[in-house]
Design a protein around this motif. Structure first.
Motif, short mmCIF file in Angstrom:
data_model
loop_
_atom_site.label_atom_id
_atom_site.label_comp_id
_atom_site.label_asym_id
_atom_site.label_seq_id
_atom_site.Cartn_x
_atom_site.Cartn_y
_atom_site.Cartn_z
N LYS A 207 -27.70 25.15 -19.97
CA LYS A 207 -28.68 25.51 -20.69
C LYS A 207 -28.86 26.67 -21.60
CE LYS A 207 -31.38 25.10 -16.94
NZ LYS A 207 -32.60 24.92 -16.22
N ARG A 208 -28.11 27.71 -21.22
CA ARG A 208 -28.09 28.94 -22.07
C ARG A 208 -27.01 28.92 -23.27
NH1 ARG A 208 -30.20 29.17 -17.11
NH2 ARG A 208 -32.06 30.64 -16.65
N VAL A 209 -26.07 27.93 -22.99
CA VAL A 209 -25.04 28.00 -23.88
C VAL A 209 -24.85 26.64 -24.59
CG1 VAL A 209 -22.58 28.33 -24.27
CG2 VAL A 209 -23.51 29.42 -22.12
N ARG A 210 -25.84 26.39 -25.47
CA ARG A 210 -26.10 25.10 -26.10
C ARG A 210 -25.22 24.81 -27.26
NH1 ARG A 210 -30.05 21.92 -23.57
NH2 ARG A 210 -31.78 23.15 -23.06
N ASP A 211 -24.37 25.65 -27.71
CA ASP A 211 -23.53 25.10 -28.58
C ASP A 211 -22.11 24.72 -27.96
OD1 ASP A 211 -23.04 27.73 -27.76
OD2 ASP A 211 -22.27 28.47 -29.94
N ILE A 236 -30.56 16.42 -15.01
CA ILE A 236 -30.07 16.41 -16.57
C ILE A 236 -31.10 15.77 -17.37
CG2 ILE A 236 -28.62 15.66 -18.10
CD1 ILE A 236 -26.31 16.28 -16.06
N ASP A 237 -31.48 14.71 -17.05
CA ASP A 237 -32.58 14.05 -17.71
C ASP A 237 -33.86 14.55 -17.60
OD1 ASP A 237 -30.63 11.99 -18.10
OD2 ASP A 237 -31.28 10.78 -16.16
N GLU A 238 -34.34 14.96 -16.31
CA GLU A 238 -35.75 15.60 -16.56
C GLU A 238 -35.84 16.80 -17.43
OE1 GLU A 238 -36.37 16.43 -12.50
OE2 GLU A 238 -36.94 14.32 -11.89
N GLU A 239 -34.65 17.79 -17.46
CA GLU A 239 -34.81 18.94 -17.88
C GLU A 239 -34.20 18.94 -19.56
OE1 GLU A 239 -33.70 22.72 -15.81
OE2 GLU A 239 -34.00 21.60 -14.21
N LYS A 240 -33.92 17.41 -19.73
CA LYS A 240 -33.31 17.19 -21.27
C LYS A 240 -32.21 18.20 -21.62
CE LYS A 240 -37.62 15.28 -23.16
NZ LYS A 240 -38.20 15.11 -21.67
N ILE A 241 -31.18 18.17 -20.64
CA ILE A 241 -29.96 18.75 -20.96
C ILE A 241 -29.09 18.09 -21.75
CG2 ILE A 241 -28.04 20.60 -20.09
CD1 ILE A 241 -29.97 20.55 -17.50
#
Length: 362
Positions: A207-211, A236-241
């Protein structure tokens, strides 16, 4: 010379099965014959053992006494015929053979000991159990006890007072050696989908390393593991990762491809006993990023930051290190030479170490 291998049951313990197979192969390569004994040879008593184990603390104790009763006479007979005995499942099968391999000292202790509560009544219930357990564990003091890492050795000494030696699990360091370009900002994790493996930490870093893309490859071989897999999928689905991909029971071809393109290997579990997948990843050229605890830190990275890989204390450090490794991979992989460290845990090294142990008890 012949070596008798004792174990509990292997169908549920993939890593332990692998160690048994490697031990058998190494002995064969050394010209030493083997024979095997397990609870599968005692079908009905095995059912009794499984029924008593993990029900109560005294049920656990009874299971250990069944181990000792059923196998000790055979162990004595084999030793009288100059057949060396080796219990390769020492935390589950209680049998003080000449050699005893303990994969997880914490598991050994948890099945034997319980802290005595303050209540006098409950203390009266626990104390006899702990006294008997201590006397049983002390029987391992007559064996040459072997563990899978320096971390496990320190843990066993602290928890039981037993001295031991280290026999690292063998890793096929040729399997993934220099298997690709490592040209993608990908982070790989290989692990069973078990809640004990703390895979939810991978999601927190992602979540903190989006690229970057994060891949979790692992086995799903039980209902508990399937539930944990769906738990991660739901997070993953709930937090839209969008940058985490779960690959249950991935094929060897998929794992090899991911090894060839990824740059970093992220190991989330704290206080891991060893970590074969970390060494496999290092052998392919990935840079290990592990928690600063357990065998991954003490043994695989040799307790040194930036020599063979990197270790983190907390989530913020993990995020920073993963970003750094992905940006500076080409420079770091030449400086760190992770493959050279992986060779220290090769099958050839394992065979030499095993032979040295056998010489001590022959």
């Amino acid at each position: 010379m012949m070596v008798a291998l004792f174990y509990y049951k292997l169908e549920k313990f993939g890593g332990i099965r692998a160690v048994k197979d490697y031990v058998k192969q190494a002995l064969s390569d050394l010209g030493i014959r083997t024979c095997e004994f397990s609870w599968k040879d005692h079908k009905y008593i095995c059912k009794l053992r499984d029924f008593t184990a993990c029900k109560t603390i005294y049920g656990n104790l009874l299971s250990k006494l069944l181990d000792y009763t059923c196998f000790r006479h055979l162990d004595t007979q084999l030793e009288q015929n100059n057949i060396l005995t080796f219990n390769i499942h020492g935390e589950w099968l209680f049998l003080p053979t000449k050699l005893v391999y303990i994969h997880d000292p914490g598991l050994l202790v948890s099945t034997f000991f319980r802290h005595s509560p303050l209540s006098i009544v409950r203390r009266a219930y626990y104390i006899p159990h702990n006294i008997i357990s201590k006397n049983l564990v002390n029987l391992y003091g007559k064996s040459l006890v072997v563990v899978n890492s320096i971390f496990s050795a320190t843990q066993l000494k602290r928890l039981t007072g037993l001295d031991c030696q280290v026999l690292y699990p063998p890793v096929d360091t040729h399997k993934y050696r220099n298997c690709g370009l490592h040209d993608k900002p990908w982070v790989l994790t290989i692990s069973r989908f078990s809640r004990f493996k703390q895979l939810d930490k991978v999601l927190e870093v992602a979540k903190r390393v989006r690229d970057a893309k994060f891949f979790i490859c692992g086995g799903v071989n039980s209902e508990d593991e399937l539930r944990y897999f769906w738990y991660l999928k739901r997070l993953i689905d709930e937090e839209k990762i969008k940058n985490v991909f779960l690959l249950p029971n991935a094929s060897e071809q998929i794992k090899t491809y991911l090894m060839s393109r990824s740059k970093a290997y992220f190991h989330p579990k704290e206080d891991e006993q060893f970590g074969i997948s970390i060494v496999e990843a290092a052998s392919s050229g990935l840079i290990p990023v592990v928690h600063k605890s357990g065998g991954p830190w003490m043994d695989i990275l040799d307790g040194k930051q930036g020599l063979y890989g990197y270790a983190y204390d907390n989530l913020e450090e993990a995020v920073s290190i993963v970003n750094y490794v992905l940006r500076q991979y080409l420079k770091l992989v030449n400086d760190l030479a992770p493959y050279n460290r992986a060779k220290y845990f090769s099958y050839d090294k394992f065979k030499i170490r095993l032979y040295n142990l056998l010489e001590q008890v022959m």
